[in-house]
Design a protein around this motif. Structure first.
Motif, PDB file in Angstrom:
ATOM      1  N   UNK A  47       0.840  -1.195   0.000  1.00  0.00           N
ATOM      2  CA  UNK A  47       0.000   0.000   0.000  1.00  0.00           C
ATOM      3  C   UNK A  47       0.877   1.247   0.000  1.00  0.00           C
ATOM      4  N   UNK A  48       0.314   2.311  -0.574  1.00  0.00           N
ATOM      5  CA  UNK A  48       1.053   3.570  -0.626  1.00  0.00           C
ATOM      6  C   UNK A  48       1.507   3.964   0.778  1.00  0.00           C
ATOM      7  N   UNK A  49       2.778   4.308   0.869  1.00  0.00           N
ATOM      8  CA  UNK A  49       3.342   4.710   2.159  1.00  0.00           C
ATOM      9  C   UNK A  49       4.043   3.594   2.906  1.00  0.00           C
ATOM     10  N   UNK A  50       3.846   2.345   2.472  1.00  0.00           N
ATOM     11  CA  UNK A  50       4.567   1.245   3.122  1.00  0.00           C
ATOM     12  C   UNK A  50       6.072   1.452   2.965  1.00  0.00           C
ATOM     13  N   UNK A  51       6.802   1.092   4.008  1.00  0.00           N
ATOM     14  CA  UNK A  51       8.254   1.260   4.001  1.00  0.00           C
ATOM     15  C   UNK A  51       8.934  -0.062   3.617  1.00  0.00           C
ATOM     16  N   UNK A  52       9.984   0.054   2.817  1.00  0.00           N
ATOM     17  CA  UNK A  52      10.602  -1.128   2.221  1.00  0.00           C
ATOM     18  C   UNK A  52      12.117  -1.072   2.382  1.00  0.00           C
ATOM     19  N   UNK A  53      12.675  -2.151   2.934  1.00  0.00           N
ATOM     20  CA  UNK A  53      14.136  -2.292   2.960  1.00  0.00           C
ATOM     21  C   UNK A  53      14.599  -2.766   1.586  1.00  0.00           C
ATOM     22  N   UNK A  54      15.576  -2.068   1.033  1.00  0.00           N
ATOM     23  CA  UNK A  54      16.134  -2.422  -0.280  1.00  0.00           C
ATOM     24  C   UNK A  54      17.383  -3.258  -0.033  1.00  0.00           C
ATOM     25  N   UNK A  55      17.311  -4.525  -0.408  1.00  0.00           N
ATOM     26  CA  UNK A  55      18.372  -5.482  -0.098  1.00  0.00           C
ATOM     27  C   UNK A  55      19.154  -5.846  -1.355  1.00  0.00           C
ATOM     28  N   UNK A  56      20.467  -5.845  -1.218  1.00  0.00           N
ATOM     29  CA  UNK A  56      21.342  -6.240  -2.332  1.00  0.00           C
ATOM     30  C   UNK A  56      21.720  -7.710  -2.213  1.00  0.00           C
ATOM     31  N   UNK A  57      21.214  -8.531  -3.116  1.00  0.00           N
ATOM     32  CA  UNK A  57      21.591  -9.948  -3.124  1.00  0.00           C
ATOM     33  C   UNK A  57      22.696 -10.175  -4.141  1.00  0.00           C
ATOM     34  N   UNK A  58      23.350 -11.319  -4.013  1.00  0.00           N
ATOM     35  CA  UNK A  58      24.414 -11.660  -4.943  1.00  0.00           C
ATOM     36  C   UNK A  58      25.483 -10.587  -5.032  1.00  0.00           C
ATOM     37  N   UNK A  59      25.683  -9.890  -3.906  1.00  0.00           N
ATOM     38  CA  UNK A  59      26.759  -8.902  -3.874  1.00  0.00           C
ATOM     39  C   UNK A  59      27.751  -9.333  -2.803  1.00  0.00           C
ATOM     40  N   UNK A  60      28.822  -8.620  -2.691  1.00  0.00           N
ATOM     41  CA  UNK A  60      29.894  -9.009  -1.762  1.00  0.00           C
ATOM     42  C   UNK A  60      30.149  -7.887  -0.770  1.00  0.00           C
ATOM     43  N   UNK A  61      29.636  -7.973   0.445  1.00  0.00           N
ATOM     44  CA  UNK A  61      28.688  -9.010   0.882  1.00  0.00           C
ATOM     45  C   UNK A  61      27.266  -8.597   0.545  1.00  0.00           C
ATOM     46  N   UNK A  62      26.317  -9.531   0.681  1.00  0.00           N
ATOM     47  CA  UNK A  62      24.906  -9.142   0.556  1.00  0.00           C
ATOM     48  C   UNK A  62      24.530  -8.237   1.728  1.00  0.00           C
ATOM     49  N   UNK A  63      23.816  -7.161   1.448  1.00  0.00           N
ATOM     50  CA  UNK A  63      23.478  -6.196   2.503  1.00  0.00           C
ATOM     51  C   UNK A  63      22.072  -5.609   2.337  1.00  0.00           C
ATOM     52  N   UNK A  64      21.527  -5.197   3.491  1.00  0.00           N
ATOM     53  CA  UNK A  64      20.384  -4.286   3.461  1.00  0.00           C
ATOM     54  C   UNK A  64      20.976  -2.915   3.170  1.00  0.00           C
ATOM     55  N   UNK A  65      20.621  -2.334   2.017  1.00  0.00           N
ATOM     56  CA  UNK A  65      21.351  -1.179   1.511  1.00  0.00           C
ATOM     57  C   UNK A  65      20.678   0.154   1.790  1.00  0.00           C
ATOM     58  N   UNK A  66      19.369   0.128   2.016  1.00  0.00           N
ATOM     59  CA  UNK A  66      18.681   1.397   2.231  1.00  0.00           C
ATOM     60  C   UNK A  66      17.187   1.211   2.347  1.00  0.00           C
ATOM     61  N   UNK A  67      16.484   2.323   2.214  1.00  0.00           N
ATOM     62  CA  UNK A  67      15.031   2.325   2.401  1.00  0.00           C
ATOM     63  C   UNK A  67      14.366   2.974   1.189  1.00  0.00           C
ATOM     64  N   UNK A  68      13.233   2.402   0.803  1.00  0.00           N
ATOM     65  CA  UNK A  68      12.383   3.065  -0.181  1.00  0.00           C
ATOM     66  C   UNK A  68      10.949   2.949   0.299  1.00  0.00           C
ATOM     67  N   UNK A  69      10.021   3.576  -0.446  1.00  0.00           N
ATOM     68  CA  UNK A  69       8.627   3.461  -0.039  1.00  0.00           C
ATOM     69  C   UNK A  69       7.732   3.286  -1.249  1.00  0.00           C
ATOM     70  N   UNK A  70       6.560   2.725  -0.984  1.00  0.00           N
ATOM     71  CA  UNK A  70       5.610   2.439  -2.044  1.00  0.00           C
ATOM     72  C   UNK A  70       4.890   3.732  -2.418  1.00  0.00           C
ATOM     73  N   UNK A  71       4.938   4.090  -3.724  1.00  0.00           N
ATOM     74  CA  UNK A  71       4.249   5.303  -4.176  1.00  0.00           C
ATOM     75  C   UNK A  71       3.137   5.007  -5.180  1.00  0.00           C
TER      76      UNK A  71
END
Length: 156
Positions: A47-71
DNA sequence: GCCAACGTTGGC
DNA sequence: GCCAACGTTGGC
């Protein structure tokens, strides 16, 4: 309805948090999800406004990289209709689409990304799909506490 | 409707 | 680059 919290995976080689930050309006359509469980989350629960962790997979190392939101909430994933597209699916019809996508907007990049080993080592994060054995879901729900904990770890 | 074969994901 | 885990496909 209160906002919900999610984690989405992306291979940074394909599309990273930096790509999102540089995108027009810092917004992109989240296409290419071809898994029914992930599709259901996108279609029914984002839903609009939901907060989302942007995760980097298959990277070195894999990380939670930041935040985005549903628009923008779910609409048909048009890449499924395009034979030239890597995510083309001839079974998805325009009249009755199989696959859906949402639009997400950049919120922030973590100054200190949270690696998967840190996530695995945190007792509060043991329940998220990401650290469970064999998990391959590319879209998964988080509780508010889990989301807040990852954000807190990125701030240390 | 079962299940073996296959393709993909993604951490390591 | 390896390979375990998983979802999907297709023959029967």
């Amino acid at each position: 309805m209160a906002n919900k919290y999610w984690l989405i995976k992306s291979e940074p080689e394909v599309f990273s948090i930096d790509d999102l930050a540089k995108a027009k309006n810092q917004t992109t359509h989240w296409d290419g999800v071809r898994n029914y469980q992930a599709r259901n989350f996108l279609r029914d629960d984002f839903k609009i406004g939901d907060k989302v962790i942007f995760y980097h997979s298959n990277s070195e190392p894999p990380v939670a990289a930041g935040i985005c939101e549903v628009v923008k909430e779910a609409y048909p994933d048009f890449t499924a209709f395009d034979p030239e597209n890597d995510h083309y699916d001839p079974k998805s019809k325009k009249e009755l689409p199989t696959w859906f996508m949402v639009d997400i907007k950049f919120v922030k990049k973590f100054s200190k990304p949270v690696s998967i080993s840190e996530i695995k080592a945190n007792r509060k994060l043991q329940k998220i799909h990401l650290v469970q054995r064999g998990n391959r879901l590319s879209v998964m729900p988080l509780t508010k506490d889990e989301f807040d904990e990852i954000v807190r770890m990125s701030d240390k």
